[in-house]
Design an enzyme around this catalytic site. Structure first.
Site, mmCIF file in Angstrom:
data_model
loop_
_atom_site.group_PDB
_atom_site.id
_atom_site.type_symbol
_atom_site.label_atom_id
_atom_site.label_comp_id
_atom_site.label_asym_id
_atom_site.label_seq_id
_atom_site.Cartn_x
_atom_site.Cartn_y
_atom_site.Cartn_z
ATOM 1 C CG ASP A 201 -2.109 -0.989 1.001
ATOM 2 O OD1 ASP A 201 -2.365 -1.379 -0.153
ATOM 3 O OD2 ASP A 201 -2.729 -1.369 2.003
ATOM 4 C CG HIS B 218 -10.715 -10.516 7.061
ATOM 5 N ND1 HIS B 218 -11.054 -9.273 6.571
ATOM 6 C CD2 HIS B 218 -11.875 -11.048 7.527
ATOM 7 C CE1 HIS B 218 -12.360 -9.083 6.724
ATOM 8 N NE2 HIS B 218 -12.874 -10.150 7.289
ATOM 9 C CD GLU C 52 22.740 -6.879 10.378
ATOM 10 O OE1 GLU C 52 22.548 -5.642 10.412
ATOM 11 O OE2 GLU C 52 23.213 -7.468 9.390
ATOM 12 C CG ASP D 281 22.059 3.481 16.315
ATOM 13 O OD1 ASP D 281 20.972 3.133 16.816
ATOM 14 O OD2 ASP D 281 22.223 4.567 15.715
ATOM 15 C CE1 TYR E 154 -10.172 -4.534 5.559
ATOM 16 C CE2 TYR E 154 -9.610 -5.479 3.430
ATOM 17 C CZ TYR E 154 -10.109 -5.621 4.706
ATOM 18 O OH TYR E 154 -10.550 -6.841 5.136
ATOM 19 C CG ASP F 282 18.656 5.597 19.752
ATOM 20 O OD1 ASP F 282 19.184 4.606 19.235
ATOM 21 O OD2 ASP F 282 18.491 6.670 19.155
ATOM 22 C CG PHE G 44 18.031 -3.853 5.285
ATOM 23 C CD1 PHE G 44 18.354 -3.451 3.996
ATOM 24 C CD2 PHE G 44 17.041 -3.145 5.957
ATOM 25 C CE1 PHE G 44 17.718 -2.376 3.394
ATOM 26 C CE2 PHE G 44 16.398 -2.066 5.367
ATOM 27 C CZ PHE G 44 16.738 -1.683 4.075
ATOM 28 C CG ASP H 142 16.791 4.115 15.079
ATOM 29 O OD1 ASP H 142 17.460 3.557 15.967
ATOM 30 O OD2 ASP H 142 17.286 4.921 14.260
ATOM 31 C CD GLU I 153 26.618 -4.290 9.220
ATOM 32 O OE1 GLU I 153 27.597 -3.519 9.255
ATOM 33 O OE2 GLU I 153 25.454 -3.907 9.084
ATOM 34 C CG HIS J 65 -5.219 -7.259 6.603
ATOM 35 N ND1 HIS J 65 -5.350 -6.223 5.714
ATOM 36 C CD2 HIS J 65 -6.462 -7.797 6.739
ATOM 37 C CE1 HIS J 65 -6.611 -6.125 5.326
ATOM 38 N NE2 HIS J 65 -7.310 -7.079 5.931
#
Length: 743
Positions: free
Chosen positions: A362, A664, A551, A653, A450, A510, A642, A508, A647, A501
């Site tokens: 979307d 549904h 990761e 961070d 929707y 911290d 990613f 992010d 990593e 859905h």
């Protein structure tokens, strides 16, 4: 308005060009504020003035032109923002992101630019996503112009079907002025890169047209920049495929067609008009319970800065993807740099070609620009604070969307905490309770059928809840018996198609600083000797901690059990009791599996995971893009990249990518609309040893009751708020406008 003026003065005079103290909260939040109408116009004017770009100043009836599609804020780099917010550097330059469709070139393409500095732009530079892959012209979002050209072309292409549609439905498309048909288009638009072929579902143009398919679906090839070359490649009518409109019309004229004859009189079922009665006879023609603020608002909104209890944050409504929060702090300590909606996905199944092709992604539809006016007393309480939004998205200038967001304090209806201390003799020693309230930040996105209601709730105990409700019309196709393998019959000619859905967020975190580590905690069971009874055994749970070092170790695919405690901790800061200061992500989502097929899911690889934790990188700012819908096979953003390099994530961070969702299977009670109860998912951010005690003890809203004599005839009530809340509801009448216009 004065905040907008302040931003211009600061940028123009450069008053923060030298090292500066920690900025005032409102000034700090303003670096994340959406572009003002004046700034949007300034960017547009600047880009139109650049002859080398060759941008058309006005909309032409041609796709073979260079056009400015989007202008929105280019968020400052995190390092720049934090240095400014913490008082160590000048204010970051204010920049814009612009998307240009270069349709006039021999090799058309889509290019993104960064434009700045505002308020008076003087430069632009092209930018790319991680990997630097060019954005194909066929991957661009569909514009209003393209839809208009599709409509005009369909007027011509459906001419052979005029009699068939008129005779069987009472509606038609060609040469129509009333009793018209309309269409809903589905995506992806094809089966591979470079295609732009859309299946269109023809529907009666009545209130709630999504529930009125007429049994005809068309495959329109509109890849060419010349609409005269657009063709119908296939047609589906009542369970059969046809190579052309002429073939379908010929079969009808010869009486060789199994006709779809949808009923016409009962159009009421798709509307909000009341019908029927409740058996109890209790009143519904009077107003129900309302939210009120008897002593005024307990939150503060200054510009885009929100303050409530211990909470402070900056908000914006970005055109491309919707709600985005920055610099989230509690009692002055930063908890997260960003919390934002990234994507909303719906994957369908069905027996018709449109149903089996539907995989909506979307953000390609500009979710932020689909936040239309919120109705007081329905979408938000009458006492809410409403905010307008301004977007420059597929328009010749800024468009104002009134009441696109709202803020209000919500009584949760359940105490935040309470205790009745019984004496077990028919009395009690004391009662203590703290009423439950939360500040709600709300916006919506109506993506075709929707309606998503996006909420962020801030609780006084340091808990944040991100939640989305799904409502609106189901995506329906024409009923055939084969369709029952893929959904439920909702009306005589209507099938509600099953779908999943997926809602995707970026968090992010911290937690007590930008350096965090991630671990999961669950329980295992041990069978040990009973230390106080020889020869006996004790089976009991104990904590099982698993630090996640990289990761790949911090990805949790759907289909596998998700550990119950997902902790982001500071390796260097501890609370008073020696625990690492931590925050926990807690999912509120029933989805166990995702409906990935072979190929089309590449546009949202982040949606493979309940949670994926990665190192923060500026080139990994988003997990999706406006182009994923129309080129999901070779997406501009490849989320797997990613985590591919795996990593280290210890004392780094970190960014959490969170996906929630639900299956549904439409049912009769989804008519006229899917209701919100039971159709909400989300997640919590909860403190886990971050504080020394529940921070809501700072609230002055508790009530303590203590008996004063053995007979409990007298009690002492201790409270810090007025004894009575006083009058509650405003007498202002309901108003609603609903327009959004260029100013």
């Amino acid at each position: 308005m004065w905040l907008e003026t302040l931003q211009w003065v600061v940028a123009a005079l450069g008053v923060l060009a030298s090292a500066s103290p920690i900025p005032a909260p409102q000034l700090g939040a303003s670096i994340f504020a959406d572009l003002s109408p004046a700034e949007l116009r300034a960017v547009r004017t600047f880009l139109l003035s650049r002859p080398e770009l060759g941008l058309a100043a006005n909309r032409r009836d041609s796709l073979a032109s260079n056009s400015l599609f989007l202008v929105e804020l280019q968020v400052p780099r995190k390092s720049q923002a934090l240095q400014f917010l913490n008082g160590g550097s000048p204010r970051p330059p204010r920049l814009a992101r612009a998307i240009v469709f270069f349709g006039e070139q021999a090799q058309p393409n889509v290019t993104e630019f960064v434009v700045g500095p505002l308020p008076w732009p003087s430069y632009y530079r092209a930018v790319s996503y991680k990997g630097g892959r060019p954005i194909p012209f066929a991957a661009r979002p569909v514009t209003l112009l393209e839809y208009e050209l599709m409509h005009r072309r369909l007027l011509e292409l459906t001419e052979p079907l005029y009699r068939l549609l008129r005779d069987t439905t009472g509606f038609w498309y060609h040469n129509c002025s009333q009793r018209c048909l309309t269409f809903s288009d589905v995506a992806p638009r094809g089966l591979g890169p470079g295609e732009r072929r859309s299946w269109l579902i023809l529907q009666r143009l009545v209130e709630g047209h999504f529930l009125h398919p007429v049994g005809l679906e068309l495959l329109l090839d509109h890849r060419s920049r010349d609409p005269r070359r657009w063709t119908l490649q296939r047609l589906w009518y009542n369970g059969q495929y046809f190579a052309s409109a002429q073939e379908l019309a010929w079969r009808y004229e010869r009486g060789e067609l199994a006709l779809a004859c949808p009923t016409t009189p009962e159009l009421l079922f798709s509307t909000y008009v009341p019908r029927g009665h409740f058996s109890t006879g209790t009143p519904t023609a009077v107003h129900g319970a309302k939210v009120c603020e008897p002593q005024g608002k307990r939150y503060r909104l200054q510009g885009n800065l929100v303050e409530y209890g211990g909470w402070r944050l900056a908000l914006r409504l970005r055109s491309s993807a919707g709600l985005q929060l920055f610099d989230l702090r509690f009692n002055g300590e930063q908890l997260a740099h960003e919390l934002s909606v990234q994507e909303a996905v719906a994957f369908y199944g069905g027996s018709t070609p449109a149903a089996m092709q539907t995989k909506y992604i979307d953000s390609a539809w500009g979710m932020g620009t689909l936040a239309h006016e919120l109705a007081p007393g329905i979408d938000c309480p009458e006492v809410a604070t409403y905010l307008d939004a301004h977007h420059l998205y597929d328009a010749a200038g800024p468009v104002r969307y009134p009441r696109a967001l709202c803020l209000f304090e919500l009584p949760t209806g359940v105490p935040l905490r309470r205790h009745f201390d019984s004496d077990f003799r028919g009395g009690y020693r004391f009662y203590g309770g703290l009423e439950g309230q939360a500040l709600v930040l709300r916006t919506t996105a109506t993506v075709y059928n929707y309606d998503y209601i996006w909420d962020v709730l801030l609780y006084p105990n340091g808990v944040l809840e991100a939640k989305v409700h799904a409502t609106g019309y189901v995506h329906a196709t024409f009923y055939t018996p084969q369709g029952l393998r893929y959904g439920s019959r909702l009306h005589r000619d209507v099938l509600g198609n099953l779908h999943t859905h997926l809602l995707h967020y970026k968090v992010d975190l911290d937690v007590a600083g930008t350096r965090n580590s991630f671990e999961t905690v669950d329980v295992c069971f041990e069978n040990i000797s009973n230390p106080w009874s020889a020869g006996e055994r004790v089976v009991q749970p104990r904590l099982h901690r698993r630090p996640r070092h990289s990761e790949r170790q911090a990805t949790f695919p759907f289909g596998r059990a998700l550990p119950r405690y997902l902790l982001f901790s500071s390796p260097t800061q501890h609370n008073r009791w020696g625990h690492p200061r931590s925050y926990r992500i807690q999912h509120s989502s029933p989805l166990g599996h995702t409906p990935w097929g072979a190929g089309a899911h590449h546009g949202l690889l982040a949606g493979r995971y309940h949670l994926a934790v990665t190192r923060h990188h500026e080139k990994e700012a988003t997990s999706s893009s406006p182009y994923a819908q129309h080129d999901p096979w070779q997406p501009a953003v490849d989320f797997e990249s990613f985590i591919r390099n795996d990593e280290n994530i210890e004392n780094q961070d970190l960014v959490a990518w969170v996906t929630v969702g639900f299956l549904h299977i439409p049912h009769a009670e989804d008519v006229p609309n899917t209701a919100t109860p039971g159709n909400a998912v989300g997640f919590f951010l909860r403190p886990f040893n971050f504080f020394d005690e529940d921070p809501s003890v700072a609230s002055r809203s508790p009530v303590i009751v203590r008996p004063q004599d053995p007979a409990f005839a007298h009690v002492a009530i201790q409270r810090w708020t007025p004894a009575s809340p006083g009058p509650c509801v405003s007498a202002e009448p309901f108003t609603y406008n609903g327009t959004y216009r260029q100013e």
